[in-house]
Design a protein around this motif. Sequence first.
Motif, PDB file in Angstrom:
ATOM      1  N   CYS A   1       0.855  -1.189   0.000  1.00 38.10           N
ATOM      2  CA  CYS A   1       0.000   0.000   0.000  1.00 38.10           C
ATOM      3  C   CYS A   1       0.889   1.237   0.000  1.00 38.10           C
ATOM      4  CB  CYS A   1      -0.906  -0.018   1.228  1.00 38.10           C
ATOM      5  SG  CYS A   1      -1.883   1.477   1.455  1.00 38.10           S
ATOM      6  N   ALA A   2       0.926   1.952  -1.118  1.00 40.24           N
ATOM      7  CA  ALA A   2       1.761   3.147  -1.226  1.00 40.24           C
ATOM      8  C   ALA A   2       1.147   4.335  -0.498  1.00 40.24           C
ATOM      9  CB  ALA A   2       1.988   3.494  -2.692  1.00 40.24           C
ATOM     10  N   SER A   3      -0.182   4.368  -0.409  1.00 41.53           N
ATOM     11  CA  SER A   3      -0.885   5.459   0.273  1.00 41.53           C
ATOM     12  C   SER A   3      -2.175   4.913   0.851  1.00 41.53           C
ATOM     13  CB  SER A   3      -1.190   6.605  -0.699  1.00 41.53           C
ATOM     14  OG  SER A   3      -2.138   7.499  -0.146  1.00 41.53           O
ATOM     15  N   ALA A   4      -2.299   4.954   2.176  1.00 43.56           N
ATOM     16  CA  ALA A   4      -3.521   4.462   2.816  1.00 43.56           C
ATOM     17  C   ALA A   4      -4.723   5.293   2.387  1.00 43.56           C
ATOM     18  CB  ALA A   4      -3.367   4.495   4.332  1.00 43.56           C
ATOM     19  N   GLU A   5      -4.537   6.609   2.291  1.00 46.56           N
ATOM     20  CA  GLU A   5      -5.647   7.489   1.913  1.00 46.56           C
ATOM     21  C   GLU A   5      -6.158   7.166   0.515  1.00 46.56           C
ATOM     22  OE1 GLU A   5      -2.814   8.474   3.209  1.00 46.56           O
ATOM     23  OE2 GLU A   5      -3.453   9.208   5.179  1.00 46.56           O
TER      24      GLU A   5
ATOM     25  N   ARG B   1     -12.168 -12.476 -18.386  1.00 46.41           N
ATOM     26  CA  ARG B   1     -11.466 -11.805 -17.287  1.00 46.41           C
ATOM     27  C   ARG B   1     -11.419 -10.298 -17.508  1.00 46.41           C
ATOM     28  NH1 ARG B   1      -5.376 -13.538 -16.874  1.00 46.41           N
ATOM     29  NH2 ARG B   1      -6.298 -15.616 -16.791  1.00 46.41           N
ATOM     30  N   PHE B   2     -11.177  -9.587 -16.413  1.00 48.81           N
ATOM     31  CA  PHE B   2     -10.863  -8.162 -16.450  1.00 48.81           C
ATOM     32  C   PHE B   2     -10.023  -7.858 -15.224  1.00 48.81           C
ATOM     33  CE2 PHE B   2     -14.599  -8.181 -13.731  1.00 48.81           C
ATOM     34  CZ  PHE B   2     -14.313  -7.222 -12.770  1.00 48.81           C
ATOM     35  N   THR B   3      -9.443  -6.657 -15.184  1.00 48.85           N
ATOM     36  CA  THR B   3      -8.516  -6.322 -14.105  1.00 48.85           C
ATOM     37  C   THR B   3      -8.811  -4.949 -13.528  1.00 48.85           C
ATOM     38  OG1 THR B   3      -6.777  -7.628 -15.180  1.00 48.85           O
ATOM     39  CG2 THR B   3      -6.073  -6.055 -13.491  1.00 48.85           C
ATOM     40  N   LEU B   4      -8.738  -4.858 -12.211  1.00 47.72           N
ATOM     41  CA  LEU B   4      -8.705  -3.579 -11.503  1.00 47.72           C
ATOM     42  C   LEU B   4      -7.248  -3.284 -11.158  1.00 47.72           C
ATOM     43  CD1 LEU B   4     -11.583  -3.908  -8.858  1.00 47.72           C
ATOM     44  CD2 LEU B   4     -11.512  -2.239 -10.717  1.00 47.72           C
ATOM     45  N   ILE B   5      -6.768  -2.098 -11.479  1.00 45.41           N
ATOM     46  CA  ILE B   5      -5.427  -1.680 -11.078  1.00 45.41           C
ATOM     47  C   ILE B   5      -5.596  -0.540 -10.090  1.00 45.41           C
ATOM     48  CG2 ILE B   5      -3.173  -0.847 -11.800  1.00 45.41           C
ATOM     49  CD1 ILE B   5      -5.395  -2.382 -14.396  1.00 45.41           C
ATOM     50  N   ASP B   6      -5.103  -0.726  -8.863  1.00 40.86           N
ATOM     51  CA  ASP B   6      -5.369   0.243  -7.803  1.00 40.86           C
ATOM     52  C   ASP B   6      -4.291   1.328  -7.742  1.00 40.86           C
ATOM     53  OD1 ASP B   6      -3.178  -0.688  -6.337  1.00 40.86           O
ATOM     54  OD2 ASP B   6      -4.378  -1.761  -4.855  1.00 40.86           O
ATOM     55  N   PRO B   7      -4.429   2.315  -6.856  1.00 38.91           N
ATOM     56  CA  PRO B   7      -3.468   3.427  -6.817  1.00 38.91           C
ATOM     57  C   PRO B   7      -2.033   3.012  -6.514  1.00 38.91           C
ATOM     58  CG  PRO B   7      -5.480   4.025  -5.661  1.00 38.91           C
ATOM     59  CD  PRO B   7      -5.573   2.558  -5.950  1.00 38.91           C
ATOM     60  N   SER B   8      -1.841   1.849  -5.907  1.00 36.94           N
ATOM     61  CA  SER B   8      -0.489   1.378  -5.595  1.00 36.94           C
ATOM     62  C   SER B   8       0.115   0.544  -6.717  1.00 36.94           C
ATOM     63  CB  SER B   8      -0.503   0.555  -4.301  1.00 36.94           C
ATOM     64  OG  SER B   8      -0.901   1.350  -3.200  1.00 36.94           O
ATOM     65  N   GLY B   9      -0.642   0.347  -7.808  1.00 33.28           N
ATOM     66  CA  GLY B   9      -0.147  -0.463  -8.914  1.00 33.28           C
ATOM     67  C   GLY B   9      -0.401  -1.942  -8.750  1.00 33.28           C
ATOM     68  N   ASN B  10      -1.270  -2.323  -7.790  1.00 33.96           N
ATOM     69  CA  ASN B  10      -1.657  -3.724  -7.631  1.00 33.96           C
ATOM     70  C   ASN B  10      -2.731  -4.088  -8.653  1.00 33.96           C
ATOM     71  OD1 ASN B  10      -0.120  -4.309  -5.148  1.00 33.96           O
ATOM     72  ND2 ASN B  10      -1.517  -2.832  -4.206  1.00 33.96           N
ATOM     73  N   SER B  11      -2.691  -5.320  -9.135  1.00 38.59           N
ATOM     74  CA  SER B  11      -3.678  -5.801 -10.100  1.00 38.59           C
ATOM     75  C   SER B  11      -4.591  -6.832  -9.442  1.00 38.59           C
ATOM     76  CB  SER B  11      -2.984  -6.437 -11.308  1.00 38.59           C
ATOM     77  OG  SER B  11      -2.258  -5.468 -12.033  1.00 38.59           O
TER      78      SER B  11
END
Length: 242
Positions: free
Chosen positions: A18-22, A116-126
């Motif tokens: 997690c790069a940023s909790a907020e 399939r599909f992908t969510l990429i979150d603010p930390s760059g996790n897929s």
Amino acid sequence: MSEPVVRPNETTVPLMPCASAEDTLAFYKGLGFEVAYEQRRPYVYLALRWSGFQLHFGPAPKDLDPAREQSGACLVMVDAVAPYHAAFVAAMRRAYGKVLSSGLPRITRYRPGASRFTLIDPSGNSIVFIQRDEPAELEYGGSKRLAGLAKALDNARILREFRNDDLQAFRALKSAMRRHGADASPVERAIALGHLADLATVLGEPAEPWVAELRALELTAADRERVESELSHLPGVGEWLS
């Protein structure tokens, strides 16, 4: 009293950086996730829940670069992916006023019938949602049963859906248009140009040249109907063909 034994009822939970909790909380809460646990000190630890699964997040390495999108990953196996994509798209529209389709965070396109599909979150996790009956084998480079532009379109589909590599899909389709465009049918060219316009938009490249070339094609009513059906999952198709 019987001795404890190993039973096949384990539960695994992904733990991603997690790069940023907020930013992480804002994104996932916007998608409808519930916060099961939140800790900021002495280190970050978040547990988020949606439907029947959880995602956990911990401290990120100091050299983590979310833009590389190589932070972490989680596979979520489901019976059908379409309802999940629809739910997240609707949540994004409520939270952001639009679907986040480029940059970070974002959700990848969902083509009807895709597995399939992908969510990429603010930390760059897929977070990859995969249909349980997805084919076990893929023909990278495009199906051997196809040729020319049709094979290139199949290759671009695989690059986008299974590797999340929009840039390589864009390059492959551009090259295929140069090599095979003149010999392809108007419908195949229109479909390829539609994908190129969408890829350009996602990548922050000019889409107008591809849209202009698409509009210049002479398509019959039947051709147009087929193209619209094939590209129905792309948000700009109605405007491109107007």
